[in-house]
Design a protein around this motif. Structure first.
Motif, mmCIF file in Angstrom:
data_model
loop_
_atom_site.group_PDB
_atom_site.id
_atom_site.type_symbol
_atom_site.label_atom_id
_atom_site.label_comp_id
_atom_site.label_asym_id
_atom_site.label_seq_id
_atom_site.Cartn_x
_atom_site.Cartn_y
_atom_site.Cartn_z
ATOM 1 N N ALA A 1 -10.369 1.667 -12.055
ATOM 2 C CA ALA A 1 -9.276 0.519 -12.568
ATOM 3 C C ALA A 1 -9.942 -0.408 -13.213
ATOM 4 N N THR B 1 1.074 -1.081 -0.002
ATOM 5 C CA THR B 1 0.001 -0.237 0.105
ATOM 6 C C THR B 1 0.928 1.423 -0.066
ATOM 7 N N GLU C 1 -8.293 4.559 -8.622
ATOM 8 C CA GLU C 1 -8.802 3.084 -8.056
ATOM 9 C C GLU C 1 -10.368 2.875 -8.606
ATOM 10 N N ASP D 1 -8.294 8.032 -5.293
ATOM 11 C CA ASP D 1 -9.648 7.308 -5.106
ATOM 12 C C ASP D 1 -10.222 7.184 -6.758
#
Length: 92
Positions: free
Chosen positions: A63, A41, A60, A57
């Protein structure tokens, strides 16, 4: 000390505290004793600027299913160079 995260398929994330650079590639699950794989991470996201956190954010979220582009972005007017000597150079 650093906090390393390991993921168990059955029990989720397990955090392990260890000296920096000494994390093992696998760790035994405290509940079922199977080998856990290490999860990588980004560090210190809680202290990052809000714009950076929101950009991560958004990345992600898209993705697995990226957004569809329906048209090209609008053209921006060319910016005049500030140095007068650069005005004589050819433009693309």
């Amino acid at each position: 000390m650093a906090i390393y995260q390991y993921r168990c398929v059955e029990h989720g994330i397990t955090e392990v505290r260890a000296p920096i650079g000494t994390a093992a590639p696998a760790w035994p699950c405290p509940r079922c004793t199977t080998d856990l794989r290490r999860v990588f991470t980004a560090p210190l996201l809680g202290l990052a600027p809000r714009a950076l956190v929101s950009a991560i954010d958004r990345a992600e979220a898209t993705a697995s299913a990226p957004g569809v582009v329906t048209s090209p972005p609008p053209r921006r007017p060319p910016v005049a160079p500030r140095n007068p000597a650069l005005r004589r150079l050819p433009r693309p």
